[in-house]
Design a protein around this motif. Structure first.
Motif, mmCIF file in Angstrom:
data_model
loop_
_atom_site.group_PDB
_atom_site.id
_atom_site.type_symbol
_atom_site.label_atom_id
_atom_site.label_comp_id
_atom_site.label_asym_id
_atom_site.label_seq_id
_atom_site.Cartn_x
_atom_site.Cartn_y
_atom_site.Cartn_z
ATOM 1 N N SER A 172 0.804 -1.219 0.000
ATOM 2 C CA SER A 172 0.000 0.000 0.000
ATOM 3 C C SER A 172 0.841 1.274 0.000
ATOM 4 N N PRO A 173 1.828 1.432 0.923
ATOM 5 C CA PRO A 173 2.624 2.670 0.876
ATOM 6 C C PRO A 173 3.344 2.848 -0.450
ATOM 7 N N VAL A 174 3.886 1.753 -1.010
ATOM 8 C CA VAL A 174 4.620 1.847 -2.277
ATOM 9 C C VAL A 174 3.681 2.255 -3.404
ATOM 10 N N ALA A 175 2.540 1.553 -3.524
ATOM 11 C CA ALA A 175 1.604 1.844 -4.612
ATOM 12 C C ALA A 175 0.980 3.229 -4.459
ATOM 13 N N ASN A 176 0.590 3.581 -3.229
ATOM 14 C CA ASN A 176 -0.051 4.882 -3.015
ATOM 15 C C ASN A 176 0.908 6.032 -3.298
ATOM 16 N N LEU A 177 2.158 5.868 -2.887
ATOM 17 C CA LEU A 177 3.159 6.895 -3.197
ATOM 18 C C LEU A 177 3.415 6.958 -4.698
ATOM 19 N N ALA A 178 3.392 5.805 -5.367
ATOM 20 C CA ALA A 178 3.576 5.803 -6.822
ATOM 21 C C ALA A 178 2.457 6.588 -7.501
ATOM 22 N N GLU A 244 -8.231 1.511 -11.781
ATOM 23 C CA GLU A 244 -7.610 1.063 -10.534
ATOM 24 C C GLU A 244 -7.690 -0.446 -10.355
ATOM 25 N N VAL A 245 -8.666 -1.093 -11.007
ATOM 26 C CA VAL A 245 -8.842 -2.531 -10.811
ATOM 27 C C VAL A 245 -7.582 -3.308 -11.210
ATOM 28 N N ILE A 246 -6.843 -2.835 -12.205
ATOM 29 C CA ILE A 246 -5.642 -3.564 -12.647
ATOM 30 C C ILE A 246 -4.511 -3.431 -11.626
ATOM 31 N N PRO A 247 -4.124 -2.210 -11.216
ATOM 32 C CA PRO A 247 -3.078 -2.128 -10.180
ATOM 33 C C PRO A 247 -3.485 -2.804 -8.873
ATOM 34 N N ASP A 248 -4.790 -2.782 -8.556
ATOM 35 C CA ASP A 248 -5.224 -3.348 -7.275
ATOM 36 C C ASP A 248 -5.011 -4.857 -7.231
ATOM 37 N N ILE A 249 -5.072 -5.521 -8.374
ATOM 38 C CA ILE A 249 -4.791 -6.954 -8.414
ATOM 39 C C ILE A 249 -3.367 -7.216 -7.924
ATOM 40 N N PHE A 250 -2.413 -6.415 -8.416
ATOM 41 C CA PHE A 250 -1.023 -6.595 -8.018
ATOM 42 C C PHE A 250 -0.806 -6.175 -6.565
ATOM 43 N N ARG A 251 -1.547 -5.164 -6.098
ATOM 44 C CA ARG A 251 -1.459 -4.776 -4.686
ATOM 45 C C ARG A 251 -1.844 -5.952 -3.790
ATOM 46 N N THR A 252 -2.992 -6.572 -4.100
ATOM 47 C CA THR A 252 -3.497 -7.656 -3.251
ATOM 48 C C THR A 252 -2.588 -8.878 -3.307
ATOM 49 N N VAL A 253 -2.112 -9.211 -4.496
ATOM 50 C CA VAL A 253 -1.183 -10.345 -4.618
ATOM 51 C C VAL A 253 0.074 -10.086 -3.799
#
Length: 282
Positions: A172-178, A244-253
């Motif tokens: 989450s911190p990495v993706a949100n900062l990105a 957002e659905v595409i990046p969220d898949i990688f976040r959850t994985v």
């Protein structure tokens, strides 16, 4: 960082100050009597569930709003918008893939487990993560895989994994900062070291406070405070929500993989030799 008046801070969009107060309030609540803490927790749980219902209502209407916003931007900018969104998806997804690969290395080195065995152990949980985009939904299979494949006792897995799902969202911190860095780049805003530090601290605090639900539900609640702490505009976020659905898949994985890696590392090795049950599963 500590607000003199938390209500005023909330009204003035002082999100970072509100987050600091909320963290302090949460820790303080653990020090009061159980009979007082229980109704307090029930109240905030009810508020949280009510807000989730409101968010679901908003998400039902969101496609129409996103379409209207995308249509207006598309008419002005043409096909360049599609390229911008594809660029955004690629940046966030690549950051998550890099983090997932690092997680495998950490699990092998500090978890004292072979790469092949760890990869086989986490694969079913990753499949559930892809299909549901929810760490909470992946929890049952995570506990099962930790017990049957990672050599973690049921009691340990039942304690560590729910705690990890609740507070340990490494992606989450990495993706949100990105996302925030992309917004800054899109608007031509230069970010100094102090702003980056403030954004990083806010991202960590928000990741702890967020819930393990699909990212579309918590996108604004997670990204908005970081953007405000960094002084970034929020106008482009509804457009980014559309993909957002595409990046969220990688976040959850990534979160599921990191949770299982952390469970193995905390255990420190096999609790007992994996014998017949492991062989049958193989």
């Amino acid at each position: 960082l500590a607000p003199a008046n938390v209500v005023k801070a909330a009204a003035d969009d002082g999100v970072l100050a509100v987050v600091v107060f909320a963290v302090a309030f949460g820790f303080a609540a653990t020090r009061i009597k159980t009979e007082l803490r229980r109704p307090l927790a029930g109240f905030f749980e009810a508020v949280a569930e009510t807000m989730v219902v409101i968010v679901h209502w908003v998400l039902l209407a969101a496609p129409f709003g996103v379409f209207a916003l995308a249509l207006g931007v598309g008419l002005r900018a043409g096909l360049g918008v599609a390229g911008t969104l594809a660029h955004y998806v690629a940046i966030v997804c690549l950051s998550q893939i890099g983090l997932i690969l690092i997680t495998y290395v950490v699990a092998v080195v500090w978890g004292r487990i072979s790469l092949a065995r760890f990869a086989r152990a986490v694969a079913p949980a990753q499949v559930v993560a892809v299909s549901t985009q929810s760490s909470l939904a992946s929890l049952p299979v995570m506990i099962e895989r930790a017990r049957d494949w990672l050599g973690v006792p049921q009691t340990s897995a039942g304690l560590i994994l729910p705690l990890a799902v609740a507070v340990f969202r490494i992606t989450s911190p990495v993706a949100n900062l990105a996302v925030c860095l992309y917004v800054a780049q899109l608007n031509g805003i230069d970010l100094g070291l102090g702003v980056l530090i403030a954004g990083g601290l806010t991202a960590i605090a928000v990741s702890i406070a967020s819930v393990g639900l699909p990212g579309q539900v918590s996108f604004f609640a997670a990204i908005g405070p970081i953007c405000l702490a960094m002084g970034l505009p929020l106008g482009v976020l509804p457009l980014l929500l559309a993909v957002e659905v595409i990046p969220d898949i990688f976040r959850t994985v990534g979160n599921v993989t990191a949770d299982l890696a952390a469970t193995r590392i905390v255990q420190g090795g096999d609790a007992e030799p994996i014998g017949s049950e492991h062989s049958k599963t193989s």
